[in-house]
Design a protein around this motif. Sequence first.
Motif, PDB file in Angstrom:
ATOM      1  N   ASN A  25      16.307   9.512 -12.469  1.00  0.00           N
ATOM      2  CA  ASN A  25      14.968   9.209 -11.957  1.00  0.00           C
ATOM      3  C   ASN A  25      14.188  10.485 -11.649  1.00  0.00           C
ATOM      4  O   ASN A  25      14.749  11.440 -11.092  1.00  0.00           O
ATOM      5  CB  ASN A  25      15.066   8.378 -10.679  1.00  0.00           C
ATOM      6  N   SER A  26      12.927  10.484 -12.010  1.00  0.00           N
ATOM      7  CA  SER A  26      12.013  11.608 -11.757  1.00  0.00           C
ATOM      8  C   SER A  26      12.462  12.914 -12.411  1.00  0.00           C
ATOM      9  O   SER A  26      12.334  13.985 -11.833  1.00  0.00           O
ATOM     10  CB  SER A  26      11.827  11.828 -10.252  1.00  0.00           C
ATOM     11  N   THR A  27      12.991  12.800 -13.615  1.00  0.00           N
ATOM     12  CA  THR A  27      13.300  14.025 -14.369  1.00  0.00           C
ATOM     13  C   THR A  27      12.513  14.025 -15.676  1.00  0.00           C
ATOM     14  O   THR A  27      12.251  12.971 -16.262  1.00  0.00           O
ATOM     15  CB  THR A  27      14.806  14.170 -14.707  1.00  0.00           C
ATOM     16  N   LEU A  28      12.169  15.215 -16.089  1.00  0.00           N
ATOM     17  CA  LEU A  28      11.421  15.403 -17.336  1.00  0.00           C
ATOM     18  C   LEU A  28      12.346  16.152 -18.297  1.00  0.00           C
ATOM     19  O   LEU A  28      12.799  17.256 -17.983  1.00  0.00           O
ATOM     20  CB  LEU A  28      10.171  16.230 -17.038  1.00  0.00           C
ATOM     21  N   PHE A  32      14.272  18.924 -16.207  1.00  0.00           N
ATOM     22  CA  PHE A  32      13.660  19.444 -14.977  1.00  0.00           C
ATOM     23  C   PHE A  32      13.358  18.310 -14.007  1.00  0.00           C
ATOM     24  O   PHE A  32      12.765  17.299 -14.391  1.00  0.00           O
ATOM     25  CB  PHE A  32      12.374  20.195 -15.319  1.00  0.00           C
ATOM     26  N   GLY A  33      13.766  18.502 -12.775  1.00  0.00           N
ATOM     27  CA  GLY A  33      13.487  17.508 -11.729  1.00  0.00           C
ATOM     28  C   GLY A  33      12.075  17.710 -11.200  1.00  0.00           C
ATOM     29  O   GLY A  33      11.694  18.833 -10.866  1.00  0.00           O
ATOM     30  N   VAL A  34      11.306  16.637 -11.178  1.00  0.00           N
ATOM     31  CA  VAL A  34       9.907  16.752 -10.752  1.00  0.00           C
ATOM     32  C   VAL A  34       9.798  16.843  -9.225  1.00  0.00           C
ATOM     33  O   VAL A  34       8.855  17.410  -8.690  1.00  0.00           O
ATOM     34  CB  VAL A  34       9.109  15.551 -11.304  1.00  0.00           C
ATOM     35  N   LEU A  35      10.787  16.314  -8.536  1.00  0.00           N
ATOM     36  CA  LEU A  35      10.691  16.295  -7.073  1.00  0.00           C
ATOM     37  C   LEU A  35      11.535  17.385  -6.414  1.00  0.00           C
ATOM     38  O   LEU A  35      11.646  17.425  -5.200  1.00  0.00           O
ATOM     39  CB  LEU A  35      11.147  14.926  -6.547  1.00  0.00           C
ATOM     40  N   ASN A  36      12.121  18.252  -7.237  1.00  0.00           N
ATOM     41  CA  ASN A  36      13.037  19.229  -6.655  1.00  0.00           C
ATOM     42  C   ASN A  36      12.319  20.470  -6.138  1.00  0.00           C
ATOM     43  O   ASN A  36      12.483  21.570  -6.654  1.00  0.00           O
ATOM     44  CB  ASN A  36      14.116  19.635  -7.665  1.00  0.00           C
ATOM     45  N   GLY A  37      11.469  20.287  -5.159  1.00  0.00           N
ATOM     46  CA  GLY A  37      10.890  21.428  -4.450  1.00  0.00           C
ATOM     47  C   GLY A  37       9.801  22.175  -5.194  1.00  0.00           C
ATOM     48  O   GLY A  37       8.837  21.567  -5.643  1.00  0.00           O
ATOM     49  N   ASN A  54       0.803  -1.229   0.000  1.00  0.00           N
ATOM     50  CA  ASN A  54       0.000   0.000   0.000  1.00  0.00           C
ATOM     51  C   ASN A  54       0.835   1.278   0.000  1.00  0.00           C
ATOM     52  O   ASN A  54       0.495   2.264   0.650  1.00  0.00           O
ATOM     53  CB  ASN A  54      -0.977   0.027   1.176  1.00  0.00           C
ATOM     54  N   THR A  55       1.938   1.219  -0.698  1.00  0.00           N
ATOM     55  CA  THR A  55       2.741   2.449  -0.834  1.00  0.00           C
ATOM     56  C   THR A  55       2.791   2.839  -2.310  1.00  0.00           C
ATOM     57  O   THR A  55       2.683   1.988  -3.192  1.00  0.00           O
ATOM     58  CB  THR A  55       4.176   2.252  -0.327  1.00  0.00           C
ATOM     59  N   LEU A  56       2.943   4.116  -2.515  1.00  0.00           N
ATOM     60  CA  LEU A  56       3.013   4.643  -3.883  1.00  0.00           C
ATOM     61  C   LEU A  56       4.082   5.725  -3.944  1.00  0.00           C
ATOM     62  O   LEU A  56       4.250   6.474  -2.977  1.00  0.00           O
ATOM     63  CB  LEU A  56       1.675   5.289  -4.283  1.00  0.00           C
ATOM     64  N   PRO A  57       4.770   5.856  -5.076  1.00  0.00           N
ATOM     65  CA  PRO A  57       5.699   6.981  -5.202  1.00  0.00           C
ATOM     66  C   PRO A  57       4.908   8.304  -5.266  1.00  0.00           C
ATOM     67  O   PRO A  57       3.819   8.331  -5.858  1.00  0.00           O
ATOM     68  CB  PRO A  57       6.398   6.733  -6.536  1.00  0.00           C
ATOM     69  N   THR A  58       5.436   9.353  -4.679  1.00  0.00           N
ATOM     70  CA  THR A  58       4.694  10.629  -4.658  1.00  0.00           C
ATOM     71  C   THR A  58       4.507  11.201  -6.064  1.00  0.00           C
ATOM     72  O   THR A  58       3.582  11.978  -6.299  1.00  0.00           O
ATOM     73  CB  THR A  58       5.410  11.681  -3.801  1.00  0.00           C
ATOM     74  N   THR A  59       5.376  10.788  -6.996  1.00  0.00           N
ATOM     75  CA  THR A  59       5.263  11.324  -8.356  1.00  0.00           C
ATOM     76  C   THR A  59       3.955  10.922  -9.039  1.00  0.00           C
ATOM     77  O   THR A  59       3.535  11.566  -9.984  1.00  0.00           O
ATOM     78  CB  THR A  59       6.442  10.846  -9.220  1.00  0.00           C
ATOM     79  N   VAL A  60       3.326   9.863  -8.531  1.00  0.00           N
ATOM     80  CA  VAL A  60       2.024   9.450  -9.091  1.00  0.00           C
ATOM     81  C   VAL A  60       1.046  10.627  -8.977  1.00  0.00           C
ATOM     82  O   VAL A  60       0.203  10.848  -9.845  1.00  0.00           O
ATOM     83  CB  VAL A  60       1.488   8.205  -8.352  1.00  0.00           C
ATOM     84  N   PHE A  61       1.217  11.407  -7.918  1.00  0.00           N
ATOM     85  CA  PHE A  61       0.326  12.553  -7.699  1.00  0.00           C
ATOM     86  C   PHE A  61       0.916  13.849  -8.258  1.00  0.00           C
ATOM     87  O   PHE A  61       0.192  14.728  -8.692  1.00  0.00           O
ATOM     88  CB  PHE A  61       0.044  12.707  -6.192  1.00  0.00           C
ATOM     89  N   GLU A  62       2.242  13.956  -8.221  1.00  0.00           N
ATOM     90  CA  GLU A  62       2.901  15.190  -8.635  1.00  0.00           C
ATOM     91  C   GLU A  62       2.980  15.343 -10.155  1.00  0.00           C
ATOM     92  O   GLU A  62       2.789  16.428 -10.694  1.00  0.00           O
ATOM     93  CB  GLU A  62       4.342  15.252  -8.082  1.00  0.00           C
ATOM     94  N   LEU A  63       3.290  14.242 -10.828  1.00  0.00           N
ATOM     95  CA  LEU A  63       3.556  14.339 -12.263  1.00  0.00           C
ATOM     96  C   LEU A  63       2.377  14.874 -13.088  1.00  0.00           C
ATOM     97  O   LEU A  63       2.599  15.692 -13.987  1.00  0.00           O
ATOM     98  CB  LEU A  63       4.043  12.993 -12.817  1.00  0.00           C
ATOM     99  N   PRO A  64       1.138  14.449 -12.823  1.00  0.00           N
ATOM    100  CA  PRO A  64       0.036  15.001 -13.627  1.00  0.00           C
ATOM    101  C   PRO A  64      -0.036  16.529 -13.564  1.00  0.00           C
ATOM    102  O   PRO A  64      -0.328  17.189 -14.561  1.00  0.00           O
ATOM    103  CB  PRO A  64      -1.212  14.363 -13.006  1.00  0.00           C
TER     104      PRO A  64
END
Lengths: 137, 187
Positions: A88-91, A104-109, A44-54
């Motif tokens: 990882n987690s870059t666009l 661009f880093g999706v998780l960089n703040g 029951n864990t998910l990466p936060t990018t599932v919510f951030e990326l959209p």
Amino acid sequence: MDEGQQIAQLKKKPFAIYFASKDEVKIVGENADAIKQYAAANGNTLPTTVFELPKVIDQFRSMGVVEFVKAANDKENRDLVAKYGGANSTLVIVAPDGSKIGIFGVLNGNLNSMVAIAKTTIEAWRNQQPAEPEKKP
Amino acid sequence: MERSLVRIVWVAVIAVLASVTARDARAACGDKITVDGVSIIIPAVVTWDADVAEAIQVAKIKKKPFAIYFVSKENSKIVGESLDAIKAFMKANNNTVPACLADVPVAVEQTREMGVGNYVKVPLRKENRELAEQYGGSENMMVICAPTGEKLAAFACTTEAMKNLDAVRKEIGAWQAKNPQPVASGK
């Protein structure tokens, strides 16, 4: 990747490649069923990018990025990762000719500051392109 | 204890995702903002193809159906467009927005899940009359087409109509069965 580039060439607009871990790539941008299955299989864990990326993609769409492809940051894609400096987690925003416009880093703040930088970068690329007459549907 | 708590939180998240409806899909990409005292949730931006000819070309590349959204000339200025366009529209229209502003991104999200690959917006003006007649298109209607341009299904982009898109799903599924896709590798 080829499909994204073909469409970018057709539209004369940039496309984007999202690099993610092999696991993340399975669910990011997928539908609720895929996300539920993944969560069930992963404690029951998910990466936060599932919510951030959209949200990030939505911003890039409004900047005229026409297509989004995802690529696993794995052996199979080693050349692609090396070519664009993907992590990882870059666009990575890519011009229709395949050259890199920006990364661009999706998780960089702060999303707002990332969007502002991306807008400037894409705008600068666009200003270098020959003007096209606008089509009306 | 902490782990259990995290698990409970994720279960709650999954429960919300399980009931992904139009509203959830929209909220995922939008925040609530206030423009001149009027609160709106920012709808998702849609990548529209330039015209039907381009949409057919993109659909052939993707080997997936595409959709034509027929809309009034006025509403076409904002549906699926950026926040800047929406703000300008609100300013010129007494701070009002049409319902389709929120409904269409939801229709896009739902049909994308069914396998529609790209979208084109056609304003209902004189020059597009033939196109509207060809597809039976009318205000606020989405027509799903095969990459050849052949019409597969159509529906009104209203909250009510989108509660049950089984018929649309069935038509797309039938087309997909006749035109099998290579399985995506996730790359």
